[in-house]
Design a protein around this motif. Sequence first.
Motif, PDB file in Angstrom:
ATOM      1  N   PRO A 114       0.812  -1.226   0.000  1.00  0.00           N
ATOM      2  CA  PRO A 114       0.000   0.000   0.000  1.00  0.00           C
ATOM      3  C   PRO A 114       0.844   1.274   0.000  1.00  0.00           C
ATOM      4  N   GLU A 115       1.987   1.220   0.650  1.00  0.00           N
ATOM      5  CA  GLU A 115       2.796   2.435   0.745  1.00  0.00           C
ATOM      6  C   GLU A 115       3.497   2.744  -0.581  1.00  0.00           C
ATOM      7  N   PHE A 116       3.702   1.723  -1.398  1.00  0.00           N
ATOM      8  CA  PHE A 116       4.520   1.928  -2.596  1.00  0.00           C
ATOM      9  C   PHE A 116       3.732   1.748  -3.902  1.00  0.00           C
ATOM     10  N   SER A 117       2.443   2.078  -3.852  1.00  0.00           N
ATOM     11  CA  SER A 117       1.627   1.947  -5.058  1.00  0.00           C
ATOM     12  C   SER A 117       1.673   3.205  -5.918  1.00  0.00           C
ATOM     13  N   TYR A 118       2.073   4.322  -5.324  1.00  0.00           N
ATOM     14  CA  TYR A 118       2.185   5.584  -6.073  1.00  0.00           C
ATOM     15  C   TYR A 118       3.549   6.194  -5.820  1.00  0.00           C
ATOM     16  N   LEU A 119       4.548   5.540  -6.305  1.00  0.00           N
ATOM     17  CA  LEU A 119       5.908   6.046  -6.167  1.00  0.00           C
ATOM     18  C   LEU A 119       6.084   7.219  -7.129  1.00  0.00           C
ATOM     19  N   PRO A 120       7.160   7.989  -6.986  1.00  0.00           N
ATOM     20  CA  PRO A 120       7.398   9.062  -7.955  1.00  0.00           C
ATOM     21  C   PRO A 120       7.481   8.514  -9.390  1.00  0.00           C
ATOM     22  N   ARG A 121       7.984   7.294  -9.547  1.00  0.00           N
ATOM     23  CA  ARG A 121       8.151   6.725 -10.878  1.00  0.00           C
ATOM     24  C   ARG A 121       8.267   5.212 -10.717  1.00  0.00           C
ATOM     25  N   LYS A 122       8.309   4.501 -11.824  1.00  0.00           N
ATOM     26  CA  LYS A 122       8.433   3.041 -11.786  1.00  0.00           C
ATOM     27  C   LYS A 122       9.696   2.596 -11.047  1.00  0.00           C
ATOM     28  N   PHE A 123       9.679   1.351 -10.566  1.00  0.00           N
ATOM     29  CA  PHE A 123      10.792   0.899  -9.747  1.00  0.00           C
ATOM     30  C   PHE A 123      11.123  -0.555 -10.063  1.00  0.00           C
ATOM     31  N   LYS A 124      12.388  -0.783 -10.433  1.00  0.00           N
ATOM     32  CA  LYS A 124      12.775  -2.114 -10.899  1.00  0.00           C
ATOM     33  C   LYS A 124      13.912  -2.680 -10.051  1.00  0.00           C
TER      34      LYS A 124
END
Lengths: 551, 88
Positions: free
Chosen positions: A157-167
């Motif tokens: 839930p905390e990381f569903s709207y990050l500044p940008r994609k994350f790999k």
Amino acid sequence: MYRYDEFDTRLVQERVEQFRRQTGRRLNGEMNEDQFLPLRLMNGVYLQLHAYMLRINVPYGAMRSRQIRQLAHIARTYDKGYGHFTTRQNMQFNWIQLKDVANAQADLAEVEMHCIQSSGNCIRNTTSDQYAGVAKDEIEDPRVYCEIIRQWSTLHPEFSYLPRKFKIAVTGSPNDRAAVALHDIGLRMHLNKNGEPGFEVLVGGGQGRTPFVAKTIRDWLPPEHLLSYLEAILRVYNLDGRRDNKWKARIKILVHQTGTKEFRRLVDTEWDKIRDSALKLPQAEIDRINAYFAPPDYESLDDAGETIAAWRADNANFDAWVRANVAEHKIPGYSIVNISLKSANQPPGDMTAAQMDAFADLADEYSFGELRVNHRQNLVLADVEQLRLRELWEKLRALDLATPNIGRVSDMIVCPGLDYCSLANARSIPIAEEINKRFSDMDRVHDIGELTINISGCMNACGHHHVGHIGILGVDKRGKEFYQFTLGGSSDQTASLGDRTGPGFPADKAVDAVETILNTYIEIRNDGECFLDTYRRAGLAPFKEALYGNP
Amino acid sequence: MIIANTLADGFVVFLTADNGWTHDIADGAVAETDAAADAMLLTAKQAERDCVVIDPNLIPVEIVDGRPQPTEYREYIRANGPSVPTPS
Ligand code: HEM
Ligand code: SF4
């Protein structure tokens, strides 16, 4: 391999039905495109040049035969009979219709597959080493940690709207086959001085228009702290990463602007608060996941090196294939077989439904029903008995899946480019086809030796051009397709970004430029040097001179 | 001409003279004046609001062998499909 538990199954099924209702509301006009766009992206649906595109996760590139059979079914039923394997070890279908997407996703759910977090500003599919679990140089199986990361990051839930994609990418071997230094977070397993395994943590790698090789912020992290440490990094990024400018929003920019030392301090401060929280991984949990990746029932076999050598002496084509495509396995009597999706007859990474079905049968027959996708857009059968290599090779040949070019000039990473992609500036696939045609003489190919050519159709660098030994970037120059070159890039444990040679070349001169570069290498190479060695020794100058003449 | 993608299937379409949509560029309407182009774009934007198409755009075309063809290579590929044969 991992199998869904009841929670996974319910989550995926509920998500399919939710998206079915959302597409229904879009199709009947209750939602406009602005409202629908974020929802479709969360479910892997893009709009490309010609049609919608559906991206399907293949967690850490590992699949069972029934899963690729289902992909074949989707290709045939909802698409145009083929699919495209990407550098992120995923599959993309290029002609999916919006009204069919939910049905396709329901079919995927039947075989424990989905499109959740395959796009959008969230934690994407974690990628890994295609030789996981069978590599001779491996310390521990990275899939175990990939699966732990998958469970932690799915709908976090905390990381569903990050500044940008994350790999995130993970390797369990010192020889990096997963390009971990080019990811937002790269995890590389090492032994500490007491011989205990742990992760070197690299942060802020990435390509796109501002490429960076990741920086190490921790030399050795005990696996029990993996999730708390990742969570600390993501928290710092989530709070401090830029949201005002899409092109400056990746963590690589934050790490670069903050400085590695300060970034490490911020992470450590956050980590101190949570390292002993519920995120701490008990050994029992690691063992529980590990059990899913237990080795298959290997026969106890002798090494069949002599027989293979005799077969190779007897057949030059088989010899070339073994040399390029077959790798050493950690168990005696077994080999790892790489399957090139770079035949001259099909765009790189593409596979027809018929090939997928037939390949599923081969996986069943020769490799315990499992297969892998790697980040170079090829496939792997990880557990093949050496004494069955020759019959497997014959069968692969019949499917046009035995091109003996792994790690050679025609084994290119190629993004879809302007033939499919709406963001593209130039086409990539025709350049790849031309390279494949020009370098079809296998003696020449093997004389050139180890080489990666990576091609992207725009600055977004989906084709990894920055880290190709030869990188080719398509640009639009006054309404015409041009191609710029970089040399000396690498994505392995010695990762480096390529250097620009100079002005680009028009489409009809681009492959001549490749020839010029390779002829120069052959002229100046020392014994035993591959292209990258020569480039690192001799630098850009001789290549520049060959390409542009003496100024 | 107006190029767009249909909402339900996503495939490329062109606005026709009777304000419908066609997959075949030869059946699409070509605006001869700026005023005609503006009017077509208004129609297309309404079709977007009506959830028939997405992302309609006005593109320049020329007549080649009696068929309109986009002059920009991006739109040319969009109108004619991938320039490489699709696997089969
Ligand atoms: C066709 C639809 C695609 C779209 C719209 C798309 C879009 C993008 C964009 C905008 C970026 C840059 C992100 C950034 O720098 O913030 C990117 C990066 C990337 N994409 Fe794609 N891409 C597509 C297809 C693919 C395919 C087919 C592959 C694999 C062959 C791929 C693999 C990657 C990789 C590896 C990166 C780069 C590295 C990074 O994370 O910076 N993408 N993509
Ligand atoms: S590099 Fe550019 S052209 Fe290629 S797939 Fe990515 S966004 Fe599209």
